[in-house]
Design a protein around this motif. Sequence first.
Motif, PDB file in Angstrom:
ATOM      1  N   SER A 160       0.686  -1.148  -0.059  1.00 37.23           N
ATOM      2  CA  SER A 160       0.009  -0.378   0.024  1.00 37.23           C
ATOM      3  C   SER A 160       0.837   1.330  -0.013  1.00 37.23           C
ATOM      4  CB  SER A 160      -0.964   0.060   1.336  1.00 37.23           C
ATOM      5  OG  SER A 160      -0.122  -0.079   2.379  1.00 37.23           O
ATOM      6  N   SER A 161       0.516   2.286  -0.936  1.00 39.97           N
ATOM      7  CA  SER A 161       1.092   3.440  -0.905  1.00 39.97           C
ATOM      8  C   SER A 161       0.247   4.589  -0.367  1.00 39.97           C
ATOM      9  CB  SER A 161       1.439   3.865  -2.479  1.00 39.97           C
ATOM     10  OG  SER A 161       0.362   4.061  -3.131  1.00 39.97           O
ATOM     11  N   SER A 162       0.792   5.688  -0.318  1.00 41.50           N
ATOM     12  CA  SER A 162       0.082   6.803   0.214  1.00 41.50           C
ATOM     13  C   SER A 162      -1.209   7.145  -0.651  1.00 41.50           C
ATOM     14  CB  SER A 162       1.039   8.228   0.393  1.00 41.50           C
ATOM     15  OG  SER A 162       1.274   8.427  -1.016  1.00 41.50           O
ATOM     16  N   VAL A 163      -0.926   7.023  -2.212  1.00 38.61           N
ATOM     17  CA  VAL A 163      -1.987   7.298  -2.967  1.00 38.61           C
ATOM     18  C   VAL A 163      -3.248   6.225  -2.720  1.00 38.61           C
ATOM     19  CG1 VAL A 163      -2.586   7.434  -5.353  1.00 38.61           C
ATOM     20  CG2 VAL A 163      -0.485   8.425  -4.676  1.00 38.61           C
ATOM     21  N   ALA A 164      -2.774   5.034  -2.718  1.00 38.36           N
ATOM     22  CA  ALA A 164      -3.584   3.858  -2.760  1.00 38.36           C
ATOM     23  C   ALA A 164      -4.363   3.994  -1.163  1.00 38.36           C
ATOM     24  CB  ALA A 164      -3.366   2.480  -2.618  1.00 38.36           C
ATOM     25  N   ASN A 194      -4.902   6.720   0.400  1.00 35.75           N
ATOM     26  CA  ASN A 194      -5.796   7.899   0.457  1.00 35.75           C
ATOM     27  C   ASN A 194      -6.717   7.896  -0.860  1.00 35.75           C
ATOM     28  OD1 ASN A 194      -6.692  10.144   1.606  1.00 35.75           O
ATOM     29  ND2 ASN A 194      -5.175  11.465   0.836  1.00 35.75           N
ATOM     30  N   PHE A 195      -7.099   6.677  -1.281  1.00 33.20           N
ATOM     31  CA  PHE A 195      -7.872   6.499  -2.428  1.00 33.20           C
ATOM     32  C   PHE A 195      -9.218   7.305  -2.699  1.00 33.20           C
ATOM     33  CE2 PHE A 195     -10.140   3.520   0.195  1.00 33.20           C
ATOM     34  CZ  PHE A 195     -11.369   3.596  -0.339  1.00 33.20           C
ATOM     35  N   ILE A 196      -9.944   7.554  -1.548  1.00 27.55           N
ATOM     36  CA  ILE A 196     -10.957   8.205  -1.674  1.00 27.55           C
ATOM     37  C   ILE A 196     -10.667   9.826  -2.064  1.00 27.55           C
ATOM     38  CG2 ILE A 196     -12.826   9.453  -0.084  1.00 27.55           C
ATOM     39  CD1 ILE A 196     -12.505   6.970   1.882  1.00 27.55           C
ATOM     40  N   LYS A 197      -9.677  10.434  -1.941  1.00 28.69           N
ATOM     41  CA  LYS A 197      -9.344  11.760  -2.305  1.00 28.69           C
ATOM     42  C   LYS A 197      -8.410  11.768  -3.599  1.00 28.69           C
ATOM     43  CE  LYS A 197      -9.714  14.164   2.131  1.00 28.69           C
ATOM     44  NZ  LYS A 197      -8.771  14.856   3.203  1.00 28.69           N
ATOM     45  N   GLN A 198      -7.486  10.658  -3.705  1.00 32.70           N
ATOM     46  CA  GLN A 198      -6.629  10.649  -4.817  1.00 32.70           C
ATOM     47  C   GLN A 198      -6.904   9.506  -5.890  1.00 32.70           C
ATOM     48  OE1 GLN A 198      -2.471  11.052  -3.728  1.00 32.70           O
ATOM     49  NE2 GLN A 198      -3.168  11.670  -1.694  1.00 32.70           N
ATOM     50  N   GLY A 199      -7.578   8.751  -5.694  1.00 27.53           N
ATOM     51  CA  GLY A 199      -8.157   7.805  -6.840  1.00 27.53           C
ATOM     52  C   GLY A 199      -9.000   8.561  -8.041  1.00 27.53           C
ATOM     53  N   LYS A 200      -8.878   7.931  -9.090  1.00 28.74           N
ATOM     54  CA  LYS A 200      -9.411   8.562 -10.444  1.00 28.74           C
ATOM     55  C   LYS A 200     -10.562   7.788 -10.897  1.00 28.74           C
ATOM     56  CE  LYS A 200      -4.885  10.361 -11.964  1.00 28.74           C
ATOM     57  NZ  LYS A 200      -3.712  10.180 -12.958  1.00 28.74           N
ATOM     58  N   LYS A 201     -10.612   6.365 -10.496  1.00 31.65           N
ATOM     59  CA  LYS A 201     -11.703   6.008 -11.174  1.00 31.65           C
ATOM     60  C   LYS A 201     -12.285   4.801 -10.021  1.00 31.65           C
ATOM     61  CE  LYS A 201      -9.408   4.201 -14.576  1.00 31.65           C
ATOM     62  NZ  LYS A 201      -8.070   4.502 -14.468  1.00 31.65           N
ATOM     63  N   ILE A 202     -13.756   4.533 -10.478  1.00 29.24           N
ATOM     64  CA  ILE A 202     -14.764   3.615  -9.757  1.00 29.24           C
ATOM     65  C   ILE A 202     -15.023   2.531 -10.679  1.00 29.24           C
ATOM     66  CG2 ILE A 202     -16.294   2.733  -8.076  1.00 29.24           C
ATOM     67  CD1 ILE A 202     -16.125   5.786  -6.980  1.00 29.24           C
ATOM     68  N   CYS A 243     -21.699   6.908  -3.445  1.00 30.40           N
ATOM     69  CA  CYS A 243     -20.831   5.557  -3.358  1.00 30.40           C
ATOM     70  C   CYS A 243     -20.335   5.581  -1.572  1.00 30.40           C
ATOM     71  CB  CYS A 243     -19.605   5.640  -4.197  1.00 30.40           C
ATOM     72  SG  CYS A 243     -18.664   3.869  -3.995  1.00 30.40           S
ATOM     73  N   PRO A 244     -21.119   5.391  -0.577  1.00 30.18           N
ATOM     74  CA  PRO A 244     -20.601   5.645   0.589  1.00 30.18           C
ATOM     75  C   PRO A 244     -19.369   4.301   0.907  1.00 30.18           C
ATOM     76  CG  PRO A 244     -22.981   5.311   0.632  1.00 30.18           C
ATOM     77  CD  PRO A 244     -22.625   5.386  -0.698  1.00 30.18           C
ATOM     78  N   ILE A 245     -18.406   4.538   1.506  1.00 35.71           N
ATOM     79  CA  ILE A 245     -17.138   4.056   1.484  1.00 35.71           C
ATOM     80  C   ILE A 245     -16.329   3.879   2.732  1.00 35.71           C
ATOM     81  CG2 ILE A 245     -15.597   6.029   0.580  1.00 35.71           C
ATOM     82  CD1 ILE A 245     -15.451   2.254  -0.895  1.00 35.71           C
ATOM     83  N   THR A 246     -15.973   2.775   3.209  1.00 33.14           N
ATOM     84  CA  THR A 246     -15.277   2.738   4.409  1.00 33.14           C
ATOM     85  C   THR A 246     -13.896   3.266   4.104  1.00 33.14           C
ATOM     86  OG1 THR A 246     -14.096   0.510   4.027  1.00 33.14           O
ATOM     87  CG2 THR A 246     -16.565   0.649   5.110  1.00 33.14           C
ATOM     88  N   ASP A 247     -13.017   3.249   5.095  1.00 31.99           N
ATOM     89  CA  ASP A 247     -11.611   3.666   5.085  1.00 31.99           C
ATOM     90  C   ASP A 247     -10.740   2.574   4.493  1.00 31.99           C
ATOM     91  OD1 ASP A 247     -11.956   6.083   6.153  1.00 31.99           O
ATOM     92  OD2 ASP A 247     -11.388   5.550   8.261  1.00 31.99           O
ATOM     93  N   PHE A 248      -9.679   2.747   4.004  1.00 30.32           N
ATOM     94  CA  PHE A 248      -8.817   1.757   3.412  1.00 30.32           C
ATOM     95  C   PHE A 248      -8.545   0.690   4.434  1.00 30.32           C
ATOM     96  CE2 PHE A 248      -4.153   0.401   2.395  1.00 30.32           C
ATOM     97  CZ  PHE A 248      -4.392  -0.112   1.058  1.00 30.32           C
TER      98      PHE A 248
END
Length: 231
Positions: free
Chosen positions: A2-6, A8-16, A124-129
């Motif tokens: 896991s990286s900082s981007v992954a 923090n996917f809620i803020k930094q991810g690009k696609k669902i 898209c309600p979502i939990t933390d990583f």
Amino acid sequence: MSSSVAANFIKQGKKIYAIGRNYHEHIKEMNAPPNSEPWFFLKPTTSYLSNGGTIEIPQGVEMHHEVELGVVIGKKGRDVPKAQASGYIAGYALGIDLTARNLQQEVKKKGLPWASAKGFDTFCPITDFVPRERIPDASDLVLWLSVNGVEKQRGITKQMIYDIPTLIEHCSSVMTMEEGDLILTGTPAGALSIIRAGDTVAAGLETVSGELITRWDGNAKDREGGYKFQR
């Protein structure tokens, strides 16, 4: 991995990527034919709603819920073979794919795109990583959803028609996966009940022995302003 981007996917991810019809019982309740291959649509990342948030129901919309295991992608990949798919998984999350069902049905009848039925803010309600190290075997997890304390959905990921490596292979064969992207892997039966304003919603991801891994809790209200569905 896991990286900082992954993480923090809620803020930094690009696609669902949202996988459709991946549990037999859900296919039956939808009175739909099974897929000959994994099938997906896209939801915008602006639809993410973190734990404790409030789901907003657009005017005139009949909202249905679909609880799903989410797979967080850890690195860029194109044409990833199943045998290498595990190397692209950074971790997991539990998500709820919300659907404006009456809007979706109306536009489908007209042969029109239905991204709007899936893409409203808060849909898209979502939990933390959850780092992959916490889930040694994602093929044997329990997921559930309740509304006002009444359980509406319960399923186990081993019932998925297409497993996670197959989904990664397929999605990456269509479009390049990027770090922080999320694959929602499909929903079990029970997805035809409605969420209304004032409802409380809870969803959980557990081991088969009942140990809670993560959960989402929130409520719902009518959205003020914005789009209004009028048939």
